[in-house]
Write a protein that holds these residues in place. Sequence first.
Motif, short mmCIF file in Angstrom:
data_model
loop_
_atom_site.label_atom_id
_atom_site.label_comp_id
_atom_site.label_asym_id
_atom_site.label_seq_id
_atom_site.Cartn_x
_atom_site.Cartn_y
_atom_site.Cartn_z
N LEU A 130 0.74 -1.21 -0.17
CA LEU A 130 -0.11 -0.03 0.11
C LEU A 130 1.02 1.40 0.09
O LEU A 130 0.34 2.28 -0.56
N ASP A 131 1.99 1.18 0.65
CA ASP A 131 2.52 2.56 1.00
C ASP A 131 3.32 2.90 -0.39
O ASP A 131 3.24 4.02 -0.65
N THR A 132 3.61 2.07 -1.40
CA THR A 132 4.19 2.48 -2.61
C THR A 132 2.96 2.75 -3.55
O THR A 132 3.28 3.86 -4.40
N THR A 175 -5.27 15.58 12.43
CA THR A 175 -5.17 16.50 13.34
C THR A 175 -6.65 17.39 13.34
O THR A 175 -7.19 17.61 12.15
N HIS A 176 -7.39 17.49 14.75
CA HIS A 176 -8.52 18.00 14.90
C HIS A 176 -9.50 17.20 14.41
O HIS A 176 -10.68 17.39 14.22
N GLY A 177 -9.40 15.79 14.22
CA GLY A 177 -10.43 14.89 13.85
C GLY A 177 -11.48 14.45 14.86
O GLY A 177 -11.14 14.46 16.24
N THR A 178 -12.72 14.32 14.75
CA THR A 178 -13.50 13.88 15.62
C THR A 178 -14.13 12.35 15.54
O THR A 178 -14.74 11.94 16.52
N SER A 179 -13.62 11.66 14.54
CA SER A 179 -14.09 10.29 14.34
C SER A 179 -13.14 9.45 15.07
O SER A 179 -11.90 9.72 15.04
N PRO A 180 -13.56 8.50 15.79
CA PRO A 180 -12.65 7.56 16.52
C PRO A 180 -11.70 6.56 15.40
O PRO A 180 -12.63 6.02 14.51
N ARG A 181 -10.60 7.04 15.48
CA ARG A 181 -9.70 6.20 14.47
C ARG A 181 -8.59 5.67 15.37
O ARG A 181 -8.16 6.05 16.39
N THR A 182 -7.79 4.68 14.74
CA THR A 182 -6.50 4.33 15.14
C THR A 182 -5.60 4.20 14.11
O THR A 182 -5.59 4.10 12.87
N LYS A 183 -4.40 4.89 14.46
CA LYS A 183 -3.10 5.19 13.52
C LYS A 183 -2.77 3.67 13.53
O LYS A 183 -2.24 2.84 14.27
N VAL A 184 -2.54 2.99 12.09
CA VAL A 184 -2.23 1.35 12.11
C VAL A 184 -0.66 1.35 11.46
O VAL A 184 -0.12 0.03 11.41
N ALA A 185 -0.10 2.40 10.94
CA ALA A 185 1.14 2.46 10.09
C ALA A 185 1.72 3.56 10.21
O ALA A 185 1.07 4.85 10.21
N ALA A 186 3.15 3.96 10.08
CA ALA A 186 3.57 5.12 9.98
C ALA A 186 3.18 5.62 8.34
O ALA A 186 2.77 4.92 7.75
N GLY A 187 3.30 7.07 8.62
CA GLY A 187 3.09 7.67 7.30
C GLY A 187 1.39 7.99 7.23
O GLY A 187 1.04 8.37 6.37
N ASN A 188 1.11 8.03 8.56
CA ASN A 188 -0.52 8.77 8.92
C ASN A 188 -1.46 7.60 8.11
O ASN A 188 -2.22 8.32 7.23
N VAL A 189 -1.41 6.50 8.41
CA VAL A 189 -2.74 5.67 7.72
C VAL A 189 -3.41 5.03 8.82
O VAL A 189 -2.90 4.57 9.97
N TYR A 190 -4.56 5.25 8.84
CA TYR A 190 -5.70 5.04 9.92
C TYR A 190 -6.65 4.21 9.40
O TYR A 190 -6.96 3.98 8.53
#
Length: 313
Positions: A56-58, A71-86
């Motif tokens: 996926l990164d490539t 930043t400033h998000g209201t939805s519940p999420r989890t960061k799952v990988a480096a490079g800001n993937v949620y």
Amino acid sequence: MSAQSDWRPREVRPGGEGTGADGLRHALAALGDFGDVLTEAKVVVFRDFQVAEQELDTVMDLLLPNRLAYTHGTSPRTKVAAGNVYTSTEYPSEQTIAMHNELSYSHTWPARLLFYCATTPGSGGATPVVDGELWLESLDEEVRDAFAGGIRYSQNLHDGFGLGRSWKQTFETDDRAVVEAFLDAGSFDWKWTADGGLRMVSPVRPAWIKHPATGTEVWFNQADHFHPAALGDDVARELAQILAPEELPQSVTFADGGPIPDAYVRHVYDRGLELAVDVDWRQGDLMVIDNVAVGHGRRPYTGDRRVLVAMSD
């Protein structure tokens, strides 16, 4: 020009170039400038390329020029990988997530969103997308006129214990100075509360804006998401009994501070979902959306649906 009610996302499928990340890269090269393609199509779905999660990164490096934090998000999420993937969202699977443009309540928002299906849902779970121009045009004149002066959002973010998200989750930091710089840049009215929480009120935000590339006016706000009426009658009543309007985790008013009628909120909510086109998911599929031109949401589902999201300016 009026929006076309028969608008649909553009689908790109494998040709002789094959599948996987390599096949998708070849397909992208054949499309030409992807920015131009996305502006015209508004949503592009890459179907049946069977991109593996480890590839996926490539692919994202080509589709998202500068991946952003949530930043400033209201939805519940989890960061799952480096490079800001949620994760795309973590609301219960039986809930419908209404149409919205990501971070439209803030002073800065992503231009593009990329969704990737890591696990096909057992049933349901489509990501509906709606043409923002059509959404705006579909609203009753009374509702459009009422929103013409703009809206103002309020948030009460706790320090770790309470309803909704904490300010540390919302801004992905525990550094108050970082949060304060963000709020000052957006001209928020804000204060730290005695219990360590954060009270913030936005300046007046428009209910619709012009697309930066096309000049088309599109519905672009999250008034319905911030309004108790969108939570359902039972939830709204329970919250109203517990908290005053100014104490809710998030709320919204017209620009002058006047209340937004429940009926207006339900009208906006319903029209968005009625006009939306469902994008169903299969493992390995990707979708890129123009976050200003279209809103998106989520249909209820069963099974182990896992859809990841990344954002870009």
